[in-house]
Design a protein around this motif. Structure first.
Motif, PDB file in Angstrom:
ATOM      1  N   PRO A 142      30.098  -8.849 -23.851  1.00 26.76           N
ATOM      2  CA  PRO A 142      31.399  -9.735 -23.831  1.00 26.76           C
ATOM      3  C   PRO A 142      32.459  -9.334 -24.873  1.00 26.76           C
ATOM      4  O   PRO A 142      31.870  -8.981 -26.285  1.00 26.76           O
ATOM      5  N   PRO A 143      33.620  -9.208 -24.803  1.00 25.07           N
ATOM      6  CA  PRO A 143      34.801  -8.716 -25.784  1.00 25.07           C
ATOM      7  C   PRO A 143      34.628  -9.659 -26.754  1.00 25.07           C
ATOM      8  O   PRO A 143      34.258 -11.065 -26.658  1.00 25.07           O
ATOM      9  N   PRO A 144      34.734  -9.417 -28.233  1.00 30.07           N
ATOM     10  CA  PRO A 144      34.802 -10.158 -29.224  1.00 30.07           C
ATOM     11  C   PRO A 144      36.010 -11.500 -28.893  1.00 30.07           C
ATOM     12  O   PRO A 144      37.116 -11.003 -28.820  1.00 30.07           O
ATOM     13  N   GLY A 145      35.387 -12.459 -29.281  1.00 28.99           N
ATOM     14  CA  GLY A 145      36.471 -13.800 -29.029  1.00 28.99           C
ATOM     15  C   GLY A 145      36.848 -14.069 -27.783  1.00 28.99           C
ATOM     16  O   GLY A 145      37.791 -14.831 -27.711  1.00 28.99           O
ATOM     17  N   ALA A 146      36.637 -13.554 -26.865  1.00 26.25           N
ATOM     18  CA  ALA A 146      37.060 -13.782 -25.311  1.00 26.25           C
ATOM     19  C   ALA A 146      36.322 -14.920 -24.796  1.00 26.25           C
ATOM     20  O   ALA A 146      35.096 -15.096 -24.749  1.00 26.25           O
ATOM     21  N   ALA A 169      41.677 -17.410 -28.096  1.00 29.13           N
ATOM     22  CA  ALA A 169      42.560 -18.784 -28.619  1.00 29.13           C
ATOM     23  C   ALA A 169      43.723 -19.381 -27.738  1.00 29.13           C
ATOM     24  O   ALA A 169      44.572 -19.820 -28.066  1.00 29.13           O
ATOM     25  N   GLY A 170      43.195 -19.453 -26.387  1.00 33.99           N
ATOM     26  CA  GLY A 170      43.918 -20.319 -25.231  1.00 33.99           C
ATOM     27  C   GLY A 170      44.876 -19.427 -24.860  1.00 33.99           C
ATOM     28  O   GLY A 170      45.885 -19.962 -23.762  1.00 33.99           O
ATOM     29  N   ARG A 171      45.076 -17.911 -25.119  1.00 37.83           N
ATOM     30  CA  ARG A 171      46.301 -17.239 -24.597  1.00 37.83           C
ATOM     31  C   ARG A 171      45.518 -16.105 -23.739  1.00 37.83           C
ATOM     32  O   ARG A 171      44.542 -15.547 -24.013  1.00 37.83           O
ATOM     33  N   ILE A 172      46.173 -15.949 -22.338  1.00 38.33           N
ATOM     34  CA  ILE A 172      45.405 -15.143 -21.361  1.00 38.33           C
ATOM     35  C   ILE A 172      45.851 -13.821 -21.875  1.00 38.33           C
ATOM     36  O   ILE A 172      46.980 -13.457 -22.102  1.00 38.33           O
TER      37      ILE A 172
END
Length: 306
Positions: free
Chosen positions: A155-159, A203-206
């Motif tokens: 999975p992509p980092p932080g996703a 961080a909640g941003r699409i």
């Protein structure tokens, strides 16, 4: 005077072709079954339901012969006062060498006068569009096949990967606008209502999304918007897994690289190549002028809608 006569010929309401007369009618005035029959004559996969979806967002004309058969069509999709896409330009095999395509396109150009235009041209149609001063911009790779289980990927980092929710529309439309170049919120709302969607957020941003819906022989993934290959892969992988063993399609301008390799490993090999063309000014953003990691379109909605 010669040029004026040429314009008049292209935009006349009727035309003699191959010894019989055709007339124009609005695309909304004809039965969906007849439109489906037209696309079948050129081996396009569009179902009657796919035609109806496009009629809800675009305008168009059809060419009808003396006994009511539909022998040609052309549509345009005006997104704003400056830009429109052109699609579903079909002439039956009987008419393809008789100027019917130019006649239909003459009406399209008349209706969208003043706008920049974009389209995706089949091999058979490239000569027609070049004769009308459309310029080549890129290739579109139609990737399709019986989907197989997608490979495991990190999975992509932080996703965070999750299903699309109704409240995501504004964020998805903003992301798509940057990638596509024009706002398409109404189209995306309709697509979301008829698709399964995946979003990737940090961080909640699409920051990436994909939609997958019924189309043609099975399902199609598109649009897909992401800032990099890893994010794009993350939002299409669930669709490939869900539809393994069935027909799946994705149209992309990505040639080679990690994203294209992932499609192949999911069973979606290149079936055909069409050409993105523009009229009046460039459609696609120039890669050298894009900011690093700016969102881009990894998969088209369709070859007509872009």
């Amino acid at each position: 005077m010669r040029q004026e006569g040429r314009v008049s010929e292209l935009t006349s309401e009727s035309r003699i072709v191959d010894s019989f007369e055709m007339r124009l009618a609005g695309i909304d005035s004809v039965d969906l079954d007849k439109l489906h029959a037209l696309s079948m004559t050129v081996a396009w996969p569009h179902r009657a339901e796919d035609w109806q979806f496009m009629r809800e967002f675009g305008e168009g004309v059809v060419a009808i012969d003396e006994i009511g058969r539909i022998l040609g069509s052309a549509m345009w999709f005006p997104y704003d006062a400056q830009f429109a896409t052109v699609g579903m330009v079909i002439t039956s095999p009987r008419l393809q060498t008789n100027g019917a395509g130019q006649w239909l396109m003459g009406h399209v150009l008349d209706q969208v006068a003043g706008r920049h235009l974009g389209l995706n041209a089949t091999r058979a149609a490239r000569r027609l569009y070049r004769s009308l001063n459309f310029i080549r911009e890129a290739s579109v790779f139609q990737c399709q096949g019986e989907a197989i289980s997608p490979p495991d990927v990190e999975p992509p980092p932080g996703a965070v990967i999750r299903a699309v929710e109704a409240g995501d529309l504004d964020a998805i439309a903003q992301l798509d606008c940057v990638a596509f170049g024009t706002e398409r919120k109404l189209l995306l709302a309709r697509l979301m209502a008829n698709s399964k969607g995946i979003v990737l957020s940090r961080a909640g941003r699409i920051e990436a999304f994909s939609l997958c819906r019924r189309f043609g022989r099975g399902h199609v993934i598109g649009p897909v918007v992401a800032g990099n290959d890893a994010d794009a892969i993350a939002v299409i992988r669930p669709h490939a897994g869900e539809h393994r063993g069935t027909f799946l399609r994705l149209d992309t301008r990505e040639k080679g690289g990690t994203f294209s390799d992932f499609l192949s490993r999911c069973g979606l090999s290149v079936y055909d190549i069409v050409t993105t063309m523009s009229f009046g000014g460039p459609w696609l953003p120039h890669p050298e002028r894009q900011a690093a990691h700016a969102p881009k379109t990894y998969a088209l909605v369709s070859q007509a809608l872009g």
